[in-house]
Scaffold this motif. Structure first.
Motif, mmCIF file in Angstrom:
data_model
loop_
_atom_site.group_PDB
_atom_site.id
_atom_site.type_symbol
_atom_site.label_atom_id
_atom_site.label_comp_id
_atom_site.label_asym_id
_atom_site.label_seq_id
_atom_site.Cartn_x
_atom_site.Cartn_y
_atom_site.Cartn_z
ATOM 1 N N GLU A 144 0.838 -1.209 0.000
ATOM 2 C CA GLU A 144 0.000 0.000 0.000
ATOM 3 C C GLU A 144 0.875 1.262 0.000
ATOM 4 O OE1 GLU A 144 -0.440 -2.686 2.110
ATOM 5 O OE2 GLU A 144 -2.053 -3.436 0.823
ATOM 6 N N LEU A 145 1.928 1.272 0.811
ATOM 7 C CA LEU A 145 2.835 2.418 0.814
ATOM 8 C C LEU A 145 3.437 2.614 -0.572
ATOM 9 C CD1 LEU A 145 4.590 4.665 2.040
ATOM 10 C CD2 LEU A 145 6.212 2.886 2.735
ATOM 11 N N CYS A 146 3.878 1.539 -1.192
ATOM 12 C CA CYS A 146 4.494 1.643 -2.518
ATOM 13 C C CYS A 146 3.504 2.185 -3.543
ATOM 14 C CB CYS A 146 5.035 0.286 -2.948
ATOM 15 S SG CYS A 146 6.419 -0.278 -1.925
ATOM 16 N N LYS A 147 2.255 1.769 -3.457
ATOM 17 C CA LYS A 147 1.233 2.300 -4.371
ATOM 18 C C LYS A 147 1.043 3.796 -4.166
ATOM 19 C CE LYS A 147 -1.474 -1.933 -4.938
ATOM 20 N NZ LYS A 147 -2.754 -2.610 -4.582
ATOM 21 N N GLU A 148 1.097 4.236 -2.914
ATOM 22 C CA GLU A 148 0.977 5.674 -2.629
ATOM 23 C C GLU A 148 2.177 6.442 -3.183
ATOM 24 O OE1 GLU A 148 -1.658 7.354 -1.331
ATOM 25 O OE2 GLU A 148 -2.662 5.408 -1.475
#
Length: 190
Positions: free
Chosen positions: A108-112
């Motif tokens: 999720e962090l990487c997608k952000e």
């Protein structure tokens, strides 16, 4: 977005009291946890090995062709030599870069972070920068000619880096010592 990931796994683990990428967090080896963050969003995952590279093969074997292991023959020169070895293999327009000892990274962090491009993006909290870095392939082309005695921070200081603020300080935790490992195991249970 076609994206690669470079995971640095060539260090000596000298302060960790053992080969830290094999350490279990929540029943899973540390390196496996990091690989699995990138599987859903990256085209290629590049692991840079050095010291005890033979111990990495069983850790990456379950992931098949999605993960490639390359050897940094100059690993004793330090982390920047592994950075350069890994980013030389990048083919995508953007790539993530992280050491392999960050147990709380999330997809999720990487997608952000991907939503913040163009440019270089770095997660941070409480005035501390973390990983993974997200960089354009152009950064790889600029880093590769630098001397091995340089380091990534020197390069980043010459660039405009977007800081992506995060609330969860666990995302900044890396494992360098036995105490870090105990802290990570405790925080995993939270």
């Amino acid at each position: 977005m076609d994206t690669d990931a470079v995971i640095l796994a060539g260090g000596l683990s000298s302060r960790a009291g053992g080969f830290k990428l094999e350490l279990l967090i929540g029943g899973k080896p540390l390196l496996a946890r990091v690989i699995e963050v990138f599987l859903p969003i990256c085209t290629n995952i590049i692991i840079v090995g050095g010291y005890s590279i033979e111990r990495l093969y069983p850790l990456i074997e379950p992931y098949g062709d999605r993960v490639q292991l390359i050897w940094n023959k100059d690993y004793e020169k330090g982390m920047f030599s592994s950075v350069k070895t890994g980013i030389a293999e990048v083919k995508s327009p953007y790539f993530f870069l992280t050491p392999g000892d960050y147990p709380f990274l999330t997809t999720e962090l990487c997608k952000e972070l991907l939503k913040e491009i163009p440019g270089i993006v770095k997660p941070s909290t409480a005035n501390r920068g973390g990983h993974p870095l997200l960089l354009p392939r152009q950064a790889a082309e600029e880093i590769l000619p630098l001397e091995d005695s340089a380091d990534l921070q020197q390069y980043l200081h010459t660039k405009k880096v977007k800081r992506f603020l995060i609330e969860d300080e666990r995302l900044l935790l890396d494992i360098d010592t036995p105490e870090d490992y105990e802290e990570a195991k405790g925080k995993h249970r939270l």
